[in-house]
Design a protein around this motif. Structure first.
Motif, PDB file in Angstrom:
ATOM      1  N   PRO A  27      19.587  -5.137  11.000  1.00 39.62           N
ATOM      2  CA  PRO A  27      19.502  -6.051   9.854  1.00 39.62           C
ATOM      3  C   PRO A  27      18.327  -5.680   8.943  1.00 39.62           C
ATOM      4  CG  PRO A  27      18.572  -7.090  11.770  1.00 39.62           C
ATOM      5  CD  PRO A  27      19.052  -5.739  12.215  1.00 39.62           C
ATOM      6  N   VAL A  28      18.458  -5.990   7.661  1.00 36.16           N
ATOM      7  CA  VAL A  28      17.366  -5.775   6.702  1.00 36.16           C
ATOM      8  C   VAL A  28      16.799  -7.141   6.337  1.00 36.16           C
ATOM      9  CG1 VAL A  28      16.730  -4.872   4.439  1.00 36.16           C
ATOM     10  CG2 VAL A  28      18.475  -3.721   5.800  1.00 36.16           C
ATOM     11  N   PHE A  29      15.532  -7.343   6.636  1.00 39.72           N
ATOM     12  CA  PHE A  29      14.894  -8.637   6.351  1.00 39.72           C
ATOM     13  C   PHE A  29      14.196  -8.586   5.005  1.00 39.72           C
ATOM     14  CE2 PHE A  29      14.284 -11.101  10.526  1.00 39.72           C
ATOM     15  CZ  PHE A  29      15.565 -10.779  10.916  1.00 39.72           C
ATOM     16  N   GLU A  30      14.272  -9.714   4.317  1.00 35.90           N
ATOM     17  CA  GLU A  30      13.595  -9.809   3.027  1.00 35.90           C
ATOM     18  C   GLU A  30      12.965 -11.191   2.906  1.00 35.90           C
ATOM     19  OE1 GLU A  30      15.661  -9.410  -0.903  1.00 35.90           O
ATOM     20  OE2 GLU A  30      15.451  -7.288  -0.371  1.00 35.90           O
ATOM     21  N   THR A  31      11.835 -11.271   2.235  1.00 39.87           N
ATOM     22  CA  THR A  31      11.178 -12.565   2.031  1.00 39.87           C
ATOM     23  C   THR A  31      11.841 -13.311   0.888  1.00 39.87           C
ATOM     24  OG1 THR A  31       9.117 -11.536   2.702  1.00 39.87           O
ATOM     25  CG2 THR A  31       8.959 -13.675   1.680  1.00 39.87           C
TER      26      THR A  31
END
Lengths: 138, 128
Positions: free
Chosen positions: A48-52
């Motif tokens: 998964p790619v996490f982003e704020t």
């Protein structure tokens, strides 16, 4: 995305993101050791790619949460094994094993579950504080 | 009425600030796995001084010009990591958990003070 207002939005969405991460880990582990007859067909581990995600008023209140914005396939290459007797072996007798590193997935699983727990802990603590604040002066 | 609000004001503001700080710390914990996220925090001491009007310069008359106080938007600061990580994330769970638990305890303390003050006022009103 709806506005991020309070701790239930912050930690709730972060928990959802961690759950996506745990789901990908489960998929990777479930497919570890799978054999395919070509490099393209072989399973590649999902990450998964996490982003704020910042609140609209972030300059004022500093609120932000995390979101899993994308899921990508890792670029690790599947291992080529010489197994001529295997039913899915190609013409030269090779099979391709899923590109999953089990140790890496285990470590990631521990980290994800720990961070999930942290978010639960934050919600529990702040909920208790909120309930006590509601009954202030009684 | 003003004296009652003065009686409760300080801890009410403290409660608000603590709750704001809790939200910021919760945001840090929520972003523990996000690459390049920079952990932030609120300078509580500085903020509560502003609320309490005991800033760096004290005025002796209400007609005096207000001393320029820092913009509240700029009061958040970035945390300096003890062990920087490779992905650029500066959230250290041990630090955040420590700050969060301390902040929660201090929130409860302010709440307790408020409760006591309200109880004191009530007993004065009832005349018991």
């Amino acid at each position: 995305m709806a506005e991020i207002k309070n701790v239930f939005d912050i930690s709730g969405r972060a928990m959802a993101a961690q759950l996506v991460r745990l789901n990908t880990i489960a998929s990777n582990l479930a497919n570890a050791g799978n054999l395919a007859s070509s490099e393209e067909e072989a399973y590649r581990s999902l990450k998964p790619v996490f982003e704020t995600q910042y609140a609209d008023e972030v300059r004022k209140n500093g609120i932000a949460t995390a979101q899993a914005v994308d899921i990508v396939k890792s670029n690790r290459l599947p291992e080529k094994l010489y197994l001529p007797d295997h039913p899915s072996a190609d013409d030269d007798g090779f099979v391709y094993s899923a590109a999953v590193n089990i140790e890496e997935e285990y470590v990631e699983m521990m980290e994800a579950s720990r961070q999930y727990q942290n978010n639960v802990e934050v919600i529990t603590t702040l909920r208790t504080l909120m309930m006590r604040t509601i009954s202030m002066g009684k | 009425m003003k004296s009652i609000s003065n009686h409760l004001n300080f801890h009410a503001s403290a409660l608000q600030l603590r709750s704001r700080r809790n939200n910021i710390l919760a945001s840090n914990i929520a972003n523990a796995a996000t690459p390049n996220f920079k952990a932030r925090d609120l300078n509580y001491d500085q903020q509560i001084r502003q609320v309490d009007d005991i800033g760096p310069l004290k005025s002796t008359d209400s007609k005096h010009f207000k001393v320029a106080v820092k913009n509240p938007h700029q009061t958040l600061f970035y945390r300096q990591p003890i062990n920087p990580s490779l992905d650029g994330n500066t959230v250290e769970l041990s630090v955040e958990q420590l700050e969060f638990s301390e902040n929660s305890v201090r929130y409860q303390t302010s709440l307790e003070f408020l409760n006591n003050r309200i109880a004191g006022l009530l007993s004065a009103i009832r005349g018991e």
